[in-house]
Design a protein around this motif. Structure first.
Motif, PDB file in Angstrom:
ATOM      1  N   UNK A 244      73.687  26.847 -33.063  1.00 47.43           N
ATOM      2  CA  UNK A 244      72.529  27.240 -33.869  1.00 47.43           C
ATOM      3  C   UNK A 244      72.638  28.711 -34.231  1.00 47.43           C
ATOM      4  N   UNK A 245      71.825  29.097 -35.213  1.00 49.30           N
ATOM      5  CA  UNK A 245      71.719  30.504 -35.576  1.00 49.30           C
ATOM      6  C   UNK A 245      70.468  31.061 -34.914  1.00 49.30           C
ATOM      7  N   UNK A 246      70.596  32.210 -34.280  1.00 49.59           N
ATOM      8  CA  UNK A 246      69.463  32.763 -33.541  1.00 49.59           C
ATOM      9  C   UNK A 246      69.414  34.278 -33.672  1.00 49.59           C
ATOM     10  N   UNK A 247      68.244  34.817 -33.378  1.00 49.65           N
ATOM     11  CA  UNK A 247      68.047  36.262 -33.347  1.00 49.65           C
ATOM     12  C   UNK A 247      68.646  36.792 -32.059  1.00 49.65           C
ATOM     13  N   UNK A 248      69.452  37.838 -32.155  1.00 49.33           N
ATOM     14  CA  UNK A 248      70.048  38.395 -30.932  1.00 49.33           C
ATOM     15  C   UNK A 248      69.001  39.133 -30.113  1.00 49.33           C
ATOM     16  N   UNK A 249      68.242  40.005 -30.758  1.00 49.08           N
ATOM     17  CA  UNK A 249      67.185  40.739 -30.051  1.00 49.08           C
ATOM     18  C   UNK A 249      66.146  41.208 -31.056  1.00 49.08           C
ATOM     19  N   UNK A 250      64.880  41.057 -30.685  1.00 44.45           N
ATOM     20  CA  UNK A 250      63.796  41.464 -31.570  1.00 44.45           C
ATOM     21  C   UNK A 250      63.551  42.951 -31.497  1.00 44.45           C
ATOM     22  N   UNK A 251      64.190  43.704 -32.406  1.00 40.73           N
ATOM     23  CA  UNK A 251      64.125  45.165 -32.378  1.00 40.73           C
ATOM     24  C   UNK A 251      63.591  45.743 -33.670  1.00 40.73           C
ATOM     25  N   UNK A 252      62.800  46.802 -33.543  1.00 50.72           N
ATOM     26  CA  UNK A 252      62.478  47.665 -34.666  1.00 50.72           C
ATOM     27  C   UNK A 252      63.614  48.681 -34.806  1.00 50.72           C
ATOM     28  N   UNK A 253      63.683  49.362 -35.943  1.00 53.94           N
ATOM     29  CA  UNK A 253      64.771  50.312 -36.161  1.00 53.94           C
ATOM     30  C   UNK A 253      64.713  51.485 -35.185  1.00 53.94           C
ATOM     31  N   UNK A 254      63.549  51.739 -34.598  1.00 52.33           N
ATOM     32  CA  UNK A 254      63.420  52.810 -33.604  1.00 52.33           C
ATOM     33  C   UNK A 254      64.026  52.430 -32.266  1.00 52.33           C
ATOM     34  N   UNK A 255      64.362  51.146 -32.097  1.00 51.18           N
ATOM     35  CA  UNK A 255      64.843  50.646 -30.820  1.00 51.18           C
ATOM     36  C   UNK A 255      63.745  50.035 -29.971  1.00 51.18           C
ATOM     37  N   UNK A 256      62.486  50.210 -30.396  1.00 51.87           N
ATOM     38  CA  UNK A 256      61.367  49.578 -29.688  1.00 51.87           C
ATOM     39  C   UNK A 256      61.400  48.068 -29.914  1.00 51.87           C
ATOM     40  N   UNK A 257      60.901  47.316 -28.931  1.00 54.63           N
ATOM     41  CA  UNK A 257      60.854  45.865 -29.059  1.00 54.63           C
ATOM     42  C   UNK A 257      59.747  45.454 -30.033  1.00 54.63           C
ATOM     43  N   UNK A 258      60.032  44.460 -30.850  1.00 48.40           N
ATOM     44  CA  UNK A 258      59.040  43.952 -31.793  1.00 48.40           C
ATOM     45  C   UNK A 258      57.821  43.429 -31.041  1.00 48.40           C
ATOM     46  N   UNK A 259      58.030  42.777 -29.918  1.00 48.97           N
ATOM     47  CA  UNK A 259      56.893  42.256 -29.135  1.00 48.97           C
ATOM     48  C   UNK A 259      55.950  43.388 -28.738  1.00 48.97           C
ATOM     49  N   UNK A 260      56.499  44.481 -28.261  1.00 51.07           N
ATOM     50  CA  UNK A 260      55.680  45.616 -27.816  1.00 51.07           C
ATOM     51  C   UNK A 260      54.925  46.234 -28.987  1.00 51.07           C
ATOM     52  N   UNK A 261      55.621  46.439 -30.109  1.00 44.72           N
ATOM     53  CA  UNK A 261      54.993  47.065 -31.273  1.00 44.72           C
ATOM     54  C   UNK A 261      53.903  46.172 -31.852  1.00 44.72           C
ATOM     55  N   UNK A 262      54.159  44.858 -31.951  1.00 42.27           N
ATOM     56  CA  UNK A 262      53.137  43.951 -32.492  1.00 42.27           C
ATOM     57  C   UNK A 262      51.889  43.952 -31.635  1.00 42.27           C
TER      58      UNK A 262
END
Length: 349
Positions: A244-262
């Protein structure tokens, strides 16, 4: 109007509102709001739509009826990714730079969670969008943006990583890999709406890391070295793991996690909505009123804690700045809950 923007104790804002000092260690919220809206400036549409107007669609058939089946690839992908709805702004047939300015200004008055372009955006518009994101953040409006690149840029991950560096920001994600689905090829910019839908539609106590995406294959298979370089640069990447095709890691360009920022964005947005509806001008600034406000904020943060969004919330009056007159100053702290994304094993035999 309530504001979730920053405040300076030496120069307080004059308009009524409950102000947040949006720093890493402090945020506030009271209740959860509606999430899952992706904003898209649509470039092509049929005669049933008018230029420089907003339309909200939650189903592909609605989009086909309004804009024509051949013009809604970005809307379709956003809905496929998991967006609850798409807030569409129709661009003029031949948009000029001033039309993009008008578009951003128009979106200022609308609520949404993730912004993404319909197709590739030139670097100038990307840079201006970054400025726009930061201005909105300062003024108390919090949303994410997903960028992507052209086919030529996707062919060289170093180019995509350079874009991540140029667009470095807590609120910006940059996809550098596109893919193929049912015989159709998508550049990273063309597939970015899907990622915007995935981000908007994922609960704030969940991560998109290792999330499967609706692609048959990627348009650039990265080597382990290229994957590490991309993650270091803060790039959002997709891989084909053989099944399957998958996301390697949910990152913002700052290096912060997308989960944390959301989660941070949701908290900052929620408090302004509830403050305007239930608190601003409606409770007294005395010990009882302050206690009620603190109790409400703490209760919501504790609900977030129970949902594994944050840990250890603390809410109290700021001892350094007296809460008097029409102003209340609070100290709020908590720790974010991240997902387990790296497991290290030591096996003794």
């Amino acid at each position: 109007m309530a504001s979730g923007g920053g405040w300076d104790p030496t120069s307080l804002p004059i308009e009524p509102g409950l102000y947040l000092n949006f720093v890493e260690a402090a945020a506030a919220a009271i209740r959860g709001g509606t999430r899952g809206t992706v904003a898209i400036p649509l470039l092509k549409y049929g005669a049933k739509a008018t230029a420089k107007q907003f339309y909200t669609v939650s189903k592909e058939k609605e989009a086909q009826h309004l804009f024509g089946a051949t013009n809604i690839a970005s809307i379709r992908l956003a809905l496929m990714g998991g967006a609850k709805e798409v807030l569409v702004y129709t661009m003029p047939t031949t948009p000029a730079p001033a039309d993009y300015v008008d578009m951003r200004d128009a979106f200022d008055s609308r609520s949404f969670n993730v912004f993404v372009f319909d197709q590739e955006a030139i670097s100038t518009e990307q840079d201006l969008t970054k400025v726009w994101v930061e201005r909105n953040r300062t003024e108390g409006k919090h949303f994410a943006v997903v960028f992507g690149g052209t086919a030529e840029e996707d062919a060289d991950p170093a180019v995509g990583n350079a874009r991540s560096t140029r667009l470095k920001h807590d609120y910006i994600a940059n996809l550098i890999v596109g893919g193929k689905l049912s015989g159709t090829s998508y550049t990273s910019a063309e597939f970015a709406p899907y990622m915007a839908g995935l981000i908007a539609g994922t609960a704030i106590n969940r991560s998109i890391t290792y999330a499967q995406v609706a692609l048959d294959d990627v348009n650039k298979r990265l080597t382990p070295t290229q994957i590490r370089a991309a993650l270091t640069a803060g790039s959002l990447i997709l891989v084909n793991d053989g099944e399957k095709v998958k996301v390697v890691q949910g990152l913002m360009t700052s290096g912060e996690k997308i989960r944390v920022i959301r989660a941070r964005q949701a908290i900052a947005t929620d408090i302004t909505t509830t403050a305007a509806d239930a608190y601003i001008g409606k409770i007294d600034n005395n010990p009882d009123g302050q206690a009620a406000l603190i109790s409400a904020i703490k209760a919501y943060l504790e609900r977030l804690e129970a949902s594994n969004v944050i840990m250890g919330p603390v809410v109290a009056l700021d001892p350094e700045i007296p809460s008097a007159g029409d102003s209340v100053f609070l100290l709020i702290s908590f720790a974010h809950v991240d997902s387990i994304e790296r497991i290290f094993l030591t096996i003794n035999v």
